[in-house]
Write a protein that holds these residues in place. Structure first.
Motif, PDB file in Angstrom:
ATOM      1  N   LYS A   1      49.838  15.909  16.776  1.00 28.23           N
ATOM      2  CA  LYS A   1      50.580  16.369  15.635  1.00 28.23           C
ATOM      3  C   LYS A   1      49.890  17.525  15.014  1.00 28.23           C
ATOM      4  CE  LYS A   1      51.737  11.665  14.316  1.00 28.23           C
ATOM      5  NZ  LYS A   1      51.065  10.507  13.786  1.00 28.23           N
ATOM      6  N   ASP A   2      48.871  18.138  15.621  1.00 26.90           N
ATOM      7  CA  ASP A   2      48.099  19.136  15.275  1.00 26.90           C
ATOM      8  C   ASP A   2      47.335  19.672  16.319  1.00 26.90           C
ATOM      9  OD1 ASP A   2      46.729  21.181  13.694  1.00 26.90           O
ATOM     10  OD2 ASP A   2      45.180  19.679  13.141  1.00 26.90           O
ATOM     11  N   VAL A   3      48.092  20.477  17.350  1.00 26.21           N
ATOM     12  CA  VAL A   3      47.691  20.922  18.641  1.00 26.21           C
ATOM     13  C   VAL A   3      46.816  22.235  18.263  1.00 26.21           C
ATOM     14  CG1 VAL A   3      48.461  22.175  20.640  1.00 26.21           C
ATOM     15  CG2 VAL A   3      49.557  20.009  19.982  1.00 26.21           C
ATOM     16  N   ARG A   4      47.279  23.084  17.506  1.00 25.96           N
ATOM     17  CA  ARG A   4      46.740  24.095  17.024  1.00 25.96           C
ATOM     18  C   ARG A   4      45.311  23.912  16.499  1.00 25.96           C
ATOM     19  NH1 ARG A   4      46.832  29.433  15.927  1.00 25.96           N
ATOM     20  NH2 ARG A   4      49.013  29.720  16.604  1.00 25.96           N
ATOM     21  N   GLY A   5      45.090  22.791  15.582  1.00 22.85           N
ATOM     22  CA  GLY A   5      44.022  22.557  14.885  1.00 22.85           C
ATOM     23  C   GLY A   5      42.860  21.900  16.055  1.00 22.85           C
ATOM     24  N   ALA A   6      43.492  21.024  17.109  1.00 23.08           N
ATOM     25  CA  ALA A   6      42.959  20.501  17.999  1.00 23.08           C
ATOM     26  C   ALA A   6      42.237  21.606  18.792  1.00 23.08           C
ATOM     27  CB  ALA A   6      43.492  19.634  18.797  1.00 23.08           C
ATOM     28  N   LEU A   7      42.780  22.608  19.172  1.00 24.55           N
ATOM     29  CA  LEU A   7      42.531  23.458  20.126  1.00 24.55           C
ATOM     30  C   LEU A   7      41.524  24.518  19.405  1.00 24.55           C
ATOM     31  CD1 LEU A   7      45.909  24.202  22.037  1.00 24.55           C
ATOM     32  CD2 LEU A   7      43.890  22.915  22.765  1.00 24.55           C
ATOM     33  N   GLU A   8      41.826  24.755  18.328  1.00 24.07           N
ATOM     34  CA  GLU A   8      40.826  25.711  17.318  1.00 24.07           C
ATOM     35  C   GLU A   8      39.546  24.887  17.238  1.00 24.07           C
ATOM     36  OE1 GLU A   8      40.272  27.951  13.223  1.00 24.07           O
ATOM     37  OE2 GLU A   8      42.201  27.416  13.887  1.00 24.07           O
ATOM     38  N   TRP A   9      39.229  23.726  17.207  1.00 27.55           N
ATOM     39  CA  TRP A   9      38.132  23.091  17.109  1.00 27.55           C
ATOM     40  C   TRP A   9      37.502  23.163  18.552  1.00 27.55           C
ATOM     41  CZ3 TRP A   9      36.290  18.800  19.934  1.00 27.55           C
ATOM     42  CH2 TRP A   9      34.985  18.155  19.396  1.00 27.55           C
ATOM     43  N   LEU A  10      37.959  22.969  19.696  1.00 22.79           N
ATOM     44  CA  LEU A  10      37.638  23.189  21.011  1.00 22.79           C
ATOM     45  C   LEU A  10      36.894  24.382  21.247  1.00 22.79           C
ATOM     46  CD1 LEU A  10      40.065  20.870  23.020  1.00 22.79           C
ATOM     47  CD2 LEU A  10      37.699  20.481  22.745  1.00 22.79           C
ATOM     48  N   TYR A  11      37.837  25.538  20.974  1.00 20.50           N
ATOM     49  CA  TYR A  11      37.432  26.817  21.159  1.00 20.50           C
ATOM     50  C   TYR A  11      36.344  27.356  20.113  1.00 20.50           C
ATOM     51  CZ  TYR A  11      41.423  27.198  24.464  1.00 20.50           C
ATOM     52  OH  TYR A  11      42.245  27.351  25.333  1.00 20.50           O
ATOM     53  N   ALA A  12      36.581  27.194  18.894  1.00 18.55           N
ATOM     54  CA  ALA A  12      35.849  27.885  17.910  1.00 18.55           C
ATOM     55  C   ALA A  12      34.453  27.086  17.543  1.00 18.55           C
ATOM     56  CB  ALA A  12      36.423  28.127  16.615  1.00 18.55           C
TER      57      ALA A  12
END
Length: 125
Positions: free
Chosen positions: A80-91
């Protein structure tokens, strides 16, 4: 034994990465053994990792080698929050890349596009 396998991989012209199902145990042991590998792949997402999410994050942050997070969207709510999940991993965690499963070409396209966008945004910060 693992060091010998790494040597064979290099001799065959490939780049050795170590896939660690239990990164909280394996990654520190690999680092201590000074294995001649170029990076790690670990199961990690914003909701879980094997054994302890916090310890896994600390272990990933402690290595100087690139880390690929696999299963980055494996918890149902993360979709439901792909962008947020990926930002957490990268940033926040500092993974280099992700490896994810998909069922359709359209899903693969959308997730890859989002991952590339998020990675680019994190890189220019």
């Amino acid at each position: 034994m693992v060091a010998q396998m790494v040597e064979v991989v290099r001799q065959e012209g490939y780049i050795p990465l170590l896939l660690c199902q239990y990164a909280t145990l394996v990654l520190p042991a690999a680092e201590a053994a000074r294995l001649d590998i170029d990076g790690y792949a670990v199961p990690l997402n914003r909701d879980w990792s094997w054994f302890s999410l916090d310890v896994c994050v600390d272990v990933v942050k402690s290595t100087q080698k690139p880390v690929v997070a696999f299963m980055p969207l494996a918890s149902g709510g993360l979709r439901k929050d792909v962008r947020g999940a990926l930002e957490w991993l990268y940033a926040d965690v500092g993974v280099e890349s992700i490896l994810y499963g998909t069922a359709t070409p359209e899903h693969a396209f959308q997730t890859t596009r989002t991952a590339l966008q998020v990675r680019a945004e994190v890189d220019i910060r």
